[in-house]
Motif scaffolding. Structure first.
Motif, PDB file in Angstrom:
ATOM      1  N   GLU A 135      -3.842   6.621  -1.241  1.00  0.00           N
ATOM      2  CA  GLU A 135      -3.286   5.484  -0.516  1.00  0.00           C
ATOM      3  C   GLU A 135      -3.195   5.760   0.986  1.00  0.00           C
ATOM      4  O   GLU A 135      -2.910   6.891   1.401  1.00  0.00           O
ATOM      5  CB  GLU A 135      -1.902   5.163  -1.074  1.00  0.00           C
ATOM      6  N   PRO A 136      -3.412   4.721   1.823  1.00  0.00           N
ATOM      7  CA  PRO A 136      -3.370   4.909   3.276  1.00  0.00           C
ATOM      8  C   PRO A 136      -2.010   5.359   3.796  1.00  0.00           C
ATOM      9  O   PRO A 136      -1.924   5.847   4.922  1.00  0.00           O
ATOM     10  CB  PRO A 136      -3.729   3.508   3.818  1.00  0.00           C
ATOM     11  N   SER A 639      -5.402  -0.845   7.358  1.00  0.00           N
ATOM     12  CA  SER A 639      -4.196  -0.933   6.537  1.00  0.00           C
ATOM     13  C   SER A 639      -3.052  -1.454   7.394  1.00  0.00           C
ATOM     14  O   SER A 639      -3.078  -1.373   8.622  1.00  0.00           O
ATOM     15  CB  SER A 639      -3.836   0.440   5.959  1.00  0.00           C
TER      16      SER A 639
END
Length: 905
Positions: A135-136, A639
């Motif tokens: 995940e970013p 993001s």
């Protein structure tokens, strides 16, 4: 990967827990073994960027050094390439850099050209290709404020008030306008628009009053306006109108509070800590007071925040009762909130981290759960960075167990404690922070504590691991702190990033506070651990043998170019010959295709925007019947900026002195900003020149002049940041409104010809005349023809008529299919920081050196025998306090940071 570096402790004696089961421990060993195997096979990488200063102005350069680590902060051996990108307030990438990693580090710079970087808050990220599998939130993320006094003739200050009534949010905005000279702009006409998710939700116009204040009122949906922006345009009379933007996502909404039971859940009959976090409409912590009452109105706990809106209380839930928290915020507003649901049967894990020597853990089960599960086996596992450092098992023979674990078994950083059943089901979790104060012993010293302007300074560097000298890799920044003041507790450092924020989801306010000297910092850090989420490790997936979804392999071979060689019928050519040429570096390489026609060139080294020529040939096929294609490069989708709590709305007033200094420094460079030719009218190229675009509206919804692309190296990556209300996902461009609904893409045209969005990476940015965006395609029928919604037309500059071209130029314009010319994303050009040298006797034009970053050196390496080195530089003309910061690490993953100050008179 060597698993011996992990200190794994399986404590299976009475030393750990009062009642340990005398049963087979295969299940526990299986969990530990599988966990260690998974982290060895799929290790985590982290990136930290050391920046030269905390905020910037247009015309500055962001100087940075990337530290890329794996395992327990060792220099990475996984990736050889790191990416750094910066996105604007609309979450569109403005710049993307690719840098080579050498011994776990890389350095670079990002020039902030005034024409390209409007004033605002930007999202800076750093990551490797391998990190994109996760995940970013686990990238390096930082909010960077960039002011622009060069392009902005008007300074603004905005304040917002919002109320929710009848399911809608009513917002009152008051914006003050001033000249940069501080003169109020009264009686000026202003038009304004509110945009959210690319859509206009409100607009209006007004006139500034005698104090230069515009009042605007608008209504949105209940709650915060997601990604909302207020855009105003003030009429400056004979001068060009000035546009200003103000993010609304942090200001349109109210206070809020969340509750976090220790271990995850409240259980009837079990006394538990409940942490809370209260935030204001800015997204930052706000103090609260209040109490917790049951359904009879009896107060069972008192609520008082301890730090940045966080705190905790303890109480024992009773069967059949419900509970509410009643709080009063610092602004006087009040709220009543239901407590998290209460389980009637359960078991919980808690931890006490206030003993300097031992970590105390406690397992508590209520009577209902104990009666149903008495004698069953449970496991406790403690891991840090994926490595298991403690594991034990016990049988449930008492409702409450407690034990002390020596802290020496754990490294500095986050430790995740998990209580599991003998089937490997996680029941309760707790995160604690171990602080051993074992960072590298770094120091900077100078011969004097006070210097004059433009005087030469020599800083001696010393690096030790405890008392032993070490060879370390460091970076040093020296800034004029009088010109660049900043709250030290809000700084992002190598310690706060790699030890704390990189392992936690969510925004951490003032992270450096927890590494300071406040006596209450350790206690407040433990409260923070109760309020933040940590979910890198899933024991359920590990036990089930479910590996992480790895779709992007580590880049271990530097720059690569790959593709396929086919014949004119589309059949792949095996054992074909492919030659790669980089003319700018006079570089050649050859490769042979595999059985399905694939070719690959690895360990390349060329600068960004370099032309790469690929030529294919085969022994049994004429060259004219061969076709070379290159594989598309993939890029990380932007993001959301999870650091919005650090955003600054009123940049002009907050950084007034810094921006004025920036403007003076920029003007001193005598840069020609704009040349206007009034005697000649040049008709710009547009969509009307192309028959395929007949029927489009006469005026585009947005037009971007090609001159705005100056500094852009790749049109594909820069384009989204230039366009309003668009988003890109999986290399497909959408109008934001369609992305969130029917997901119909936009059609991209190049000189009136339909093309894929990815093909824009091969377009020379210098050849772009203008870009037009159409949210609807009028009566052209293009949307129906292509199944799209909206259109982007990119028009290239016209070639001069009658210009003779050589045969080689003609070949370049129409190359044979077996020759392919591309411009892949190469390494960013590494620029050197300019540090002037002065003759102290001949001081020259005193007052002219307005630098804020006095010195930057990303390549400071200490001697392995002495642990020492030195740097030299000259002061600027600013008087006051200068701040020198050194950060870095050694080859064993030991981190260090040190701050040194001296005075310039």
């Amino acid at each position: 990967m060597n698993l011996k570096r992990y200190a794994l402790f399986l404590l299976l004696t009475a030393f750990c827990l009062p009642a340990l089961a005398q049963r087979d421990t295969v299940s526990l060993n299986t969990i530990v073994t599988k966990t260690s195997k998974q982290i060895a096979t799929y290790p985590f990488e982290k990136v930290y960027l050391h920046l030269d200063k905390p905020y910037y102005a247009a015309g500055d350069t962001i100087w940075f050094k990337a530290y890329v680590t794996m395992d327990n902060h060792l220099p990475t051996q996984i990736s050889n390439v790191v990416y750094v990108d910066i996105a604007n307030g609309q979450d569109s990438i403005s710049r993307l850099l690719k840098l080579p990693i050498v011994n776990g580090v890389a350095s670079g710079s990002l020039p902030l050209l005034p024409a390209d970087f409007r004033q605002g808050n930007y999202h800076l990220r750093a990551y490797t290709a391998y990190m994109r599998n996760y995940e970013p939130e686990y990238f390096f993320n930082k909010n960077v404020v960039i002011g622009n006094a060069v392009q902005n003739e008007v300074a603004t200050n905005a304040s917002f008030k919002s109320t929710v009534n009848g399911g809608a949010t009513k917002v009152n905005a008051a914006i003050t306008y001033k000249e940069q000279s501080n003169t109020l702009l009264s009686n000026k006409k202003v038009t304004w628009t509110v945009v959210s998710n690319g859509e206009e939700i409100s607009k209006g116009k007004g006139t500034t009053d005698a104090n230069g204040i515009l009042t605007a009122e608008f209504t949105g949906s209940a709650g915060p306006i997601k990604n909302g922006t207020l855009v105003t345009v003030i009429d400056m009379g004979n001068r060009k109108a000035v546009t200003s933007s103000f993010p609304l996502k942090n200001f349109v909404g109210g206070n809020d509070i969340q509750f976090f039971p220790e271990g995850g859940e409240l259980i009837t009959g079990v006394r538990s800590k409940v942490a809370f976090k209260a935030i204001n409409n800015n997204g930052t912590g706000t103090d609260v007071k209040g109490d917790v009452t049951d359904n009879t109105g009896t107060v069972v706990a008192t609520i008082t925040s301890a730090h940045l809106g966080m705190g905790f209380f303890a109480f024992t839930p009773e069967e059949g009762k419900t509970y509410k928290a009643n709080v009063t915020y610092t602004d006087g507003n009040k709220g009543s909130y239901d407590m998290p649901r209460i389980r009637t049967s359960g078991i919980n894990l808690s931890a006490y981290n206030n003993d300097p020597e031992n970590l105390t853990i406690k397992i508590s089960a209520n009577s209902t759960y104990f009666q149903a599960n008495q004698g069953k086996v449970y496991y406790i596992i403690a891991q840090s960075g994926g490595a298991v450092f403690f594991a034990a098992q016990t049988s449930l023979t008492s409702a409450i167990y407690s034990a002390a674990i020596p802290k020496s078994k754990f490294p500095t950083g986050l430790v995740q404690l998990t209580l599991l059943t003998d089937h490997g089901v996680a029941l309760s979790e707790r995160v604690v922070f171990m602080q051993h104060n074992d960072a590298l012993n770094l120091s900077l010293t100078s011969a004097a504590k006070s210097y004059t302007t433009r005087q030469k300074v020599r800083l001696a560097v010393s690096a030790k691991n405890k008392t032993l000298p070490v060879a370390g890799n460091f970076s040093i920044s020296v800034i004029d702190e009088t010109k660049v003041p900043f709250d030290e507790s809000s700084e992002t450092t190598i310690l706060t990033s790699l030890l704390l924020t990189s392992d936690l989801k969510g925004y951490i306010e003032k992270p450096n506070y927890y590494f300071g000297k406040d006596a209450a910092a350790a206690d407040n850090l433990d409260i923070l651990m109760l309020t933040q989420g940590y979910r890198r490790i899933s024991y359920r997936n590990i036990i089930a043998g479910k590996a992480p979804n790895i779709t992007i392999l580590p880049e271990q071979n530097g720059l690569e170019v790959s593709g396929v060689l086919r014949n004119s019928t589309g059949m792949t050519i095996s054992k074909g010959y492919v030659k790669l040429q980089v003319p700018s570096k006079n570089f050649f390489a050859e490769s042979v295709t595999d059985m399905v026609g694939n070719f690959r060139f690895s360990k390349l080294n060329f600068a960004d925007s370099s032309k790469v020529i690929i030529t294919g040939r085969a022994s049994n096929t004429p060259s004219r019947n061969l076709v070379v294609t290159a594989n598309d490069e993939t890029y990380q989708y932007p993001s959301k900026n999870n650091m919005t709590g650090d955003e600054v709305v009123n940049i002009d007033s907050t950084f007034k002195d810094y921006l004025q200094n920036s403007k003076r420094r920029y003007d001193n460079l005598h840069i020609l900003k704009e040349v206007v030719i009034k005697s000649t009218v040049i008709k710009p190229a547009s969509h009307s020149n192309f028959p395929a675009l007949t029927g489009l509206p006469a005026l585009a919804d947005q037009t971007v002049d090609g001159s705005r692309l100056k500094g852009c190296n790749n049109l594909m990556t820069c384009l989204p940041s230039m366009l309003l209300g668009v988003t890109v996902d999986n290399n497909i461009i959408y109008l934001a409104r369609n992305y969130n609904s029917d997901k119909k893409p936009m059609q991209v045209f190049l000189n009136g010809m339909p093309v894929d969005f990815t093909s824009l990476s091969t377009v020379s940015v210098a050849e772009v005349d203008n870009i037009e965006v159409f949210k609807n395609t009028g009566v052209s029928g293009i949307d129906a023809q292509y199944g799209t919604a909206g259109l982007v037309e990119i028009t290239l500059k016209k070639k001069e008529k009658g210009t003779k071209v050589s045969f080689a130029q003609l070949q370049e314009l129409i190359p044979p299919p077996n020759i392919l010319t591309i411009m892949p994303l190469g390494y960013a050009i590494n620029r050197e920081f300019y540090s002037p040298k002065y003759d102290v006797i001949k001081t020259g034009n005193l007052g002219g050196d307005l630098r804020t970053t006095i010195y930057w050196n990303p390549k400071v390496v200490t001697d392995k025998t002495t642990g020492a080195t030195f740097v030299e530089f000259y002061n600027a003309d600013g008087r006051g306090t200068y701040k020198a910061t050194i950060e870095g690490m050694d080859a064993d993953g030991n981190l260090g940071r040190y701050v040194y100050r001296y005075t310039v008179k």
